[in-house]
Write a protein that holds these residues in place. Structure first.
Motif, PDB file in Angstrom:
ATOM      1  N   UNK A 185      -6.498 -11.355  -8.696  1.00 19.50           N
ATOM      2  CA  UNK A 185      -7.689 -10.967  -9.453  1.00 19.50           C
ATOM      3  C   UNK A 185      -8.970 -11.387  -8.739  1.00 19.50           C
ATOM      4  N   UNK A 186     -10.013 -10.585  -8.921  1.00 21.68           N
ATOM      5  CA  UNK A 186     -11.344 -10.910  -8.403  1.00 21.68           C
ATOM      6  C   UNK A 186     -12.139 -11.812  -9.334  1.00 21.68           C
ATOM      7  N   UNK A 187     -11.556 -12.200 -10.454  1.00 28.18           N
ATOM      8  CA  UNK A 187     -12.302 -12.962 -11.460  1.00 28.18           C
ATOM      9  C   UNK A 187     -12.366 -14.462 -11.178  1.00 28.18           C
TER      10      UNK A 187
ATOM     11  N   UNK B 190     -12.379  -2.941   5.143  1.00 23.83           N
ATOM     12  CA  UNK B 190     -12.027  -1.651   4.562  1.00 23.83           C
ATOM     13  C   UNK B 190     -10.552  -1.317   4.640  1.00 23.83           C
ATOM     14  N   UNK B 191      -9.741  -2.253   5.127  1.00 21.27           N
ATOM     15  CA  UNK B 191      -8.300  -2.013   5.235  1.00 21.27           C
ATOM     16  C   UNK B 191      -7.648  -1.962   3.854  1.00 21.27           C
ATOM     17  N   UNK B 192      -6.478  -1.348   3.794  1.00 16.38           N
ATOM     18  CA  UNK B 192      -5.719  -1.339   2.534  1.00 16.38           C
ATOM     19  C   UNK B 192      -5.318  -2.761   2.169  1.00 16.38           C
ATOM     20  N   UNK B 193      -5.264  -3.101   0.871  1.00 15.13           N
ATOM     21  CA  UNK B 193      -4.965  -4.484   0.477  1.00 15.13           C
ATOM     22  C   UNK B 193      -3.578  -4.972   0.881  1.00 15.13           C
ATOM     23  N   UNK B 194      -2.646  -4.031   1.083  1.00 11.44           N
ATOM     24  CA  UNK B 194      -1.289  -4.473   1.413  1.00 11.44           C
ATOM     25  C   UNK B 194      -0.692  -3.580   2.484  1.00 11.44           C
ATOM     26  N   UNK B 195      -0.140  -4.197   3.529  1.00 15.21           N
ATOM     27  CA  UNK B 195       0.540  -3.474   4.596  1.00 15.21           C
ATOM     28  C   UNK B 195       2.041  -3.515   4.293  1.00 15.21           C
ATOM     29  N   UNK B 196       2.566  -2.395   3.792  1.00 22.30           N
ATOM     30  CA  UNK B 196       3.945  -2.387   3.293  1.00 22.30           C
ATOM     31  C   UNK B 196       4.965  -2.708   4.380  1.00 22.30           C
ATOM     32  N   UNK B 197       4.850  -2.075   5.553  1.00 22.54           N
ATOM     33  CA  UNK B 197       5.866  -2.239   6.586  1.00 22.54           C
ATOM     34  C   UNK B 197       5.897  -3.674   7.102  1.00 22.54           C
ATOM     35  N   UNK B 198       4.707  -4.286   7.270  1.00 26.16           N
ATOM     36  CA  UNK B 198       4.640  -5.663   7.759  1.00 26.16           C
ATOM     37  C   UNK B 198       4.771  -6.679   6.646  1.00 26.16           C
ATOM     38  N   UNK B 199       4.754  -6.216   5.402  1.00 28.04           N
ATOM     39  CA  UNK B 199       4.801  -7.097   4.236  1.00 28.04           C
ATOM     40  C   UNK B 199       3.689  -8.152   4.333  1.00 28.04           C
ATOM     41  N   UNK B 200       2.456  -7.672   4.486  1.00 29.20           N
ATOM     42  CA  UNK B 200       1.300  -8.540   4.679  1.00 29.20           C
ATOM     43  C   UNK B 200       0.215  -8.195   3.661  1.00 29.20           C
ATOM     44  N   UNK B 201      -0.243  -9.205   2.915  1.00 30.60           N
ATOM     45  CA  UNK B 201      -1.392  -9.061   2.049  1.00 30.60           C
ATOM     46  C   UNK B 201      -2.652  -9.214   2.892  1.00 30.60           C
ATOM     47  N   UNK B 202      -3.573  -8.266   2.824  1.00 27.22           N
ATOM     48  CA  UNK B 202      -4.823  -8.327   3.589  1.00 27.22           C
ATOM     49  C   UNK B 202      -5.841  -9.087   2.746  1.00 27.22           C
ATOM     50  N   UNK B 203      -6.029 -10.351   3.077  1.00 26.95           N
ATOM     51  CA  UNK B 203      -6.822 -11.242   2.229  1.00 26.95           C
ATOM     52  C   UNK B 203      -8.236 -10.726   2.001  1.00 26.95           C
TER      53      UNK B 203
ATOM     54  N   UNK C  93     -11.463  -4.646  -2.862  1.00 28.63           N
ATOM     55  CA  UNK C  93     -10.987  -4.018  -4.095  1.00 28.63           C
ATOM     56  C   UNK C  93     -11.601  -4.779  -5.261  1.00 28.63           C
ATOM     57  N   UNK C  94     -11.691  -4.160  -6.397  1.00 30.34           N
ATOM     58  CA  UNK C  94     -12.284  -4.780  -7.572  1.00 30.34           C
ATOM     59  C   UNK C  94     -11.227  -4.963  -8.651  1.00 30.34           C
ATOM     60  N   UNK C  95     -11.562  -5.792  -9.646  1.00 31.76           N
ATOM     61  CA  UNK C  95     -10.659  -5.999 -10.765  1.00 31.76           C
ATOM     62  C   UNK C  95      -9.396  -6.729 -10.370  1.00 31.76           C
ATOM     63  N   UNK C  96      -8.285  -6.380 -11.023  1.00 28.06           N
ATOM     64  CA  UNK C  96      -6.975  -6.977 -10.756  1.00 28.06           C
ATOM     65  C   UNK C  96      -6.101  -5.976 -10.022  1.00 28.06           C
ATOM     66  N   UNK C  97      -5.201  -6.493  -9.184  1.00 24.77           N
ATOM     67  CA  UNK C  97      -4.343  -5.631  -8.373  1.00 24.77           C
ATOM     68  C   UNK C  97      -2.906  -6.123  -8.458  1.00 24.77           C
ATOM     69  N   UNK C  98      -1.980  -5.220  -8.783  1.00 18.54           N
ATOM     70  CA  UNK C  98      -0.549  -5.530  -8.737  1.00 18.54           C
ATOM     71  C   UNK C  98      -0.084  -5.392  -7.298  1.00 18.54           C
ATOM     72  N   UNK C  99       0.640  -6.389  -6.799  1.00 19.16           N
ATOM     73  CA  UNK C  99       0.938  -6.457  -5.369  1.00 19.16           C
ATOM     74  C   UNK C  99       2.233  -7.249  -5.167  1.00 19.16           C
ATOM     75  N   UNK C 100       3.040  -6.947  -4.137  1.00 19.07           N
ATOM     76  CA  UNK C 100       4.299  -7.690  -3.951  1.00 19.07           C
ATOM     77  C   UNK C 100       4.100  -9.172  -3.652  1.00 19.07           C
ATOM     78  N   UNK C 101       3.087  -9.504  -2.851  1.00 23.65           N
ATOM     79  CA  UNK C 101       2.802 -10.917  -2.546  1.00 23.65           C
ATOM     80  C   UNK C 101       1.293 -11.105  -2.487  1.00 23.65           C
ATOM     81  N   UNK C 102       0.824 -12.318  -2.783  1.00 22.06           N
ATOM     82  CA  UNK C 102      -0.590 -12.639  -2.696  1.00 22.06           C
ATOM     83  C   UNK C 102      -0.738 -13.932  -1.905  1.00 22.06           C
ATOM     84  N   UNK C 103      -1.870 -14.637  -2.063  1.00 23.81           N
ATOM     85  CA  UNK C 103      -2.044 -15.890  -1.330  1.00 23.81           C
ATOM     86  C   UNK C 103      -1.270 -17.027  -1.999  1.00 23.81           C
ATOM     87  N   UNK C 104      -1.415 -18.229  -1.473  1.00 18.21           N
ATOM     88  CA  UNK C 104      -0.567 -19.343  -1.906  1.00 18.21           C
ATOM     89  C   UNK C 104      -1.031 -20.022  -3.186  1.00 18.21           C
TER      90      UNK C 104
END
Length: 592
Positions: free
Chosen positions: A212-214, A140-153, A157-168
């Motif tokens: 994306x979740x697709x 249930x955590x937020x998808x992105x931790x701004x201060x730590x610059x961490x994507x919460x894998x 969330x559903x659909x597509x998400x705009x985000x500063x960084x994602x997985x590899x």
């Protein structure tokens, strides 16, 4: 079209599982594997897979010296011939259609990069099981931790998400990679931030990144990944995470914070990340283990209080997908039957620890044998076979000794298999070994397969505190094969079976893999550590010594110090995690 690039080093053992999913991707015309000064059989493994996909272009590149994953990616980009680049890790599957899904979205929105969702698989899980468990996230955590610059894998969330960084596992453009190449500074330690550095470079320069979740990638469980950054110690992971984040923030933090509207200074963000990294590496795994243990107890309690059970067959057994057959020698062939009985009780305890109820076990023993009490799902097959006259070699001819042993054991194994469910699978277990608790759930999740061999297993000196991870286990231990029962071509009875067939197919495990492969029905490697071979006790028929002597005191090793060091690297402590997987639950009347 797309070029798929995989940086790798000595990961033939994982590429054998995951690389077929790369070649099968639509819209991928070219695949580039960059070996970072590796020296294993990766080229042969990839070449074998590539022969099944002749329409694909394969390039095998090799760095003469270690450059790290970042620079290996740059090497692959320089050799590529397509504008679109899909990066993959060498320990991760791709879902069918992964590349095409990302391609359509990248082009429709003119993105800088895009990835699917990453699913971390549990040992023994199928892709379908892992995807069902993951859904659209598990946290249930937020998808992105701004201060730590961490994507919460695992964020939900559903659909597509705009985000500063994602997985590899991203699809991006060669023109951008040439403009913003991967930074080779991240070549040491665990390479933390090596992939996100490129993504952040895109982000601070105004490009959009989506997840994306697709479509999904499936990361192999840790039990299948024997090398790499995931295997480094806790302190090293913490150090390199902070070290590389400090460098990463030095490059990007001000522009990144400006784009997101963050007001915290860089020093505060680095402090926050350091605290988070300490929690992630030290405290969170402990809390997770405690939570899983509590959940396991609650589930066990629910089952005990009347949770729905699987339907039973005649005789009271649940529907069985896997039958364990445990053959016992004649009592006259045992110098210490009470000790054999104690070890058998421990093996029974291990078998009974299966995390899926759809199993049964058959103990094959001579009439009148003194045995431990049989717990639920166990049955006794009584036989009247005479003792083996050549149980000890002594002055007997070696081949005659082996034939006599194989005929005696083979008859007992066959008697047990004839009692098994012909529509399921069977695993022969020696009366002193241990099996992984996930075997039944894994088999249940892969119906229709021919079976599996235990490629990775542990060797344990009886009563010792160390175990040794053996990389070619099925050639060393008999508790190592899971075979679809129908493949055996079973006779009507032991008495009508050809003795030569009994010796070769049921009397020894070493011939079965080759036999099935020649028939076009090969076994697959089990994708996790499957069994423990107990050695070094009085009465062991293998005449094995203790663990250290058996594994390390070999003449050829003493002449090869590097190989000897490699064996030491495979030693493990017999800790709580291994005991949870292999030791099962105490049987009625068993002493602790």
């Amino acid at each position: 079209m797309i070029t798929l690039i995989v940086p790798t080093r000595n990961r033939a053992h994982t590429l054998r599982f995951v690389a077929p999913s790369y070649f099968a991707q639509h819209d991928v015309s070219e695949l580039i594997f960059v070996s970072d000064a590796g020296d294993d059989n990766t080229p042969a493994v990839i070449a074998e897979i590539a022969r099944q996909f002749p329409q694909k272009i394969l390039r095998m590149l090799r760095n003469e010296t270690r450059l790290g994953a970042s620079q290996s990616r740059n090497v692959g980009v320089a050799a590529s011939t397509n504008e679109l680049i899909l990066f993959c890790d060498d320990d991760e599957y791709l879902e069918a259609g992964y590349a095409r899904t990302l391609l359509n979205k990248l082009q429709a929105s003119n993105l800088g990069a895009i990835s699917g969702r990453r699913v971390y698989m549990l040992a023994g899980e199928s892709e379908a099981q892992a995807l069902h468990r993951f859904g659209t996230g598990i946290s249930g955590a937020r998808p992105f931790r701004e201060l730590m610059c961490e994507f919460v894998n695992g964020a939900i969330f559903s659909g597509d998400l705009a985000i500063p960084i994602t997985n590899a596992i991203i699809l991006t453009r060669k023109s951008l990679l040439l403009r913003f190449p991967f930074d080779d500074y991240y070549a040491r330690g665990n390479g933390y931030r090596e992939e996100t550095d490129y993504q952040m470079n895109l982000f601070v320069n105004g490009f959009e990144i989506h997840v994306t979740n697709d479509c999904h990638s499936f990361h192999l469980p840790l039990s299948q990944v024997r090398t790499g950054g995931q295997r480094t110690s806790l302190l090293k992971r913490f150090y390199w995470s902070v070290h590389y984040t400090r460098y990463f923030y030095g490059k990007y933090y001000e522009r990144y914070a400006q784009r997101l509207g963050l007001r915290s200074p860089r020093w505060f963000a680095l402090l926050a990340f350091s605290i988070f990294a300490a929690y992630r590496e030290a405290l969170r795994p402990l809390l997770h283990a405690v939570a899983m243990r509590v959940l396991s107890r609650h589930r066990a309690s629910a089952d005990h209080l009347g949770a729905p059970q699987h339907e039973s067959h005649e005789g009271g057994f649940p529907e069985s997908v896997l039958t364990f057959v445990i053959p016992l020698r004649h009592p006259q062939n045992s110098a210490d039957w009470p000790a054999l009985k104690r070890r058998l009780a421990q093996t029974m305890r291990s078998v009974a620890g299966q995390d899926d109820a759809r199993w049964r076990a058959i103990i094959v023993a001579n009439e009148g044998c003194d045995l431990p009490a049989l717990p639920k799902n166990f049955a006794l097959k009584q036989v009247d076979f005479p003792p083996n006259p050549m149980f000890e070699q002594g002055d007997n001819d070696l081949e005659a000794f082996r034939d006599s042993f194989r005929l005696d054991k083979g008859r007992r194994v066959l008697a047990g298999i004839l009692e098994a469910d012909r529509t399921g699978y069977v695993m022969v277990v020696d009366d002193d070994d241990f099996v992984n608790c996930r075997l039944t759930s894994f088999v249940a999740g892969h119906p229709g397969k021919n079976g599996w061999y235990v490629r990775d297993g542990y060797i344990w000196g009886d009563g010792g505190k160390l175990i040794y991870e053996y990389a070619d286990f099925s050639k060393f231990c008999g508790t190592s094969l899971i075979v679809r029962t129908a493949l055996y071509g079973l006779p009507a009875s032991v008495e009508t079976a050809d003795p030569a067939y009994i010796r070769r197919i049921f009397g020894s495990h070493i011939f079965i893999r080759d036999y099935l492969e020649k028939r076009g029905e090969p076994l697959e490697p089990l994708p996790f550590v499957g069994a423990i071979y107990r050695i070094g006790y009085a009465g062991a028929h293998s005449k094995s010594a203790g663990l250290i002597k058996e594994v390390f005191f070999k003449r050829e090793l003493l002449k090869n110090p590097l190989k000897l060091l490699g064996r030491f690297a495979r030693l493990r402590l017999l800790g709580a995690a291994v005991r949870r997987q292999f030791w099962g639950c105490p049987m009625t009347g068993e002493s602790h």
